[in-house]
Design a protein around this motif. Structure first.
Motif, PDB file in Angstrom:
ATOM      1  N   HIS A   1      -5.644   7.155  -2.251  1.00 56.93           N
ATOM      2  CA  HIS A   1      -6.550   6.218  -1.701  1.00 56.93           C
ATOM      3  C   HIS A   1      -7.758   6.000  -2.829  1.00 56.93           C
ATOM      4  O   HIS A   1      -8.045   6.778  -3.374  1.00 56.93           O
ATOM      5  CB  HIS A   1      -7.120   6.661  -0.303  1.00 56.93           C
TER       6      HIS A   1
ATOM      7  N   HIS B   1       0.882  -1.242   0.026  1.00 57.84           N
ATOM      8  CA  HIS B   1       0.093  -0.021   0.069  1.00 57.84           C
ATOM      9  C   HIS B   1       0.950   1.309   0.036  1.00 57.84           C
ATOM     10  O   HIS B   1       0.575   2.080  -0.824  1.00 57.84           O
ATOM     11  CB  HIS B   1      -0.812  -0.104   1.220  1.00 57.84           C
TER      12      HIS B   1
ATOM     13  N   HIS C   1       1.603   4.226  -2.876  1.00 59.27           N
ATOM     14  CA  HIS C   1       1.921   5.974  -2.462  1.00 59.27           C
ATOM     15  C   HIS C   1       2.954   6.315  -3.125  1.00 59.27           C
ATOM     16  O   HIS C   1       2.979   7.560  -3.880  1.00 59.27           O
ATOM     17  CB  HIS C   1       1.728   6.326  -1.017  1.00 59.27           C
TER      18      HIS C   1
HETATM   19 ZN   LIG Z   1      -2.489   5.166   2.276  1.00 62.29          ZN
END
Ligand SMILES: [Zn+2]
Ligand SMILES: [Zn+2]
Length: 182
Positions: free
Chosen positions: A144, A134, A138
């Motif tokens: 998100h 995750h 980014h």
């Molecule tokens: Zn995040």
């Protein structure tokens, strides 16, 4: 033959189980078109420790982390055992600045279930891999995602984290693939 894949460093901050680093590295190569490399351990910056909260400030760690040279790794994920926070949250599983080089994740909250029971080590490390992928998302400029199953869905707690999968939704997967190759 040398690989054209981009290198992602996995760096332990202080004492981190080697198995956790290996599982994270295996997930990076298994799920993304990237080449992970486990790098020598770094010392946790002591000034990042908050004496009142007894947690490490993720932003301060990231600032010192980003001033280091990790060539040839394009992105780097730091892994630590102690708890992490950012000022607006009680804790975070991980932190990364959009599109930057370095992310940091903590194993601290992953080894106890929300109901107080203890998960198997396989689940603990799968959670660690999810957080790492995750944050790597980014770093490759993904935001998100609304899709609750998508790896890029925001996880405030373990219930959210367990509800997300190791996969990206089609939109995020396409965007990530593009960003990795550019
Ligand atoms: Zn995040
Ligand atoms: Zn998505």
């Amino acid at each position: 033959m040398t690989s054209n894949k981009k290198c992602v460093g996995v760096v332990p901050f202080g004492d981190v189980p080697v198995i956790a680093l290996k599982v994270i590295a295996a997930h990076i190569s298994g799920y993304l078109d990237l080449l992970p490399e486990i790098l020598p351990p770094l010392k946790l910056p002591e000034h990042a420790f908050d004496q009142k909260r007894l947690q490490y400030d993720a932003g301060i760690i990231l600032r010192s982390f980003e001033s280091m040279d990790f060539n040839p790794c394009e992105k780097v994920i730091g892994v630590l055992q102690p708890d992490l926070f950012v000022p607006i949250f009680e804790h975070v599983f991980g932190e990364a600045r959009q599109g930057e080089q370095c992310a940091v994740i903590s194993l601290f909250r992953l080894n106890k279930n929300p109901d107080g029971s203890f998960p198997t080590t396989a689940i603990v490390y799968e959670r660690a891999a999810k957080v790492a992928l995750h944050e790597l998302g980014h770093l490759y400029d993904l935001y998100h995602c609304e899709d609750e199953k998508c790896l890029m869905h925001f996880s405030g707690g373990l219930d959210d984290l367990d509800a997300t999968s190791l996969y990206l939704c089609r939109y995020c997967a396409t965007y990530l693939k593009y960003n990795i190759s550019h």
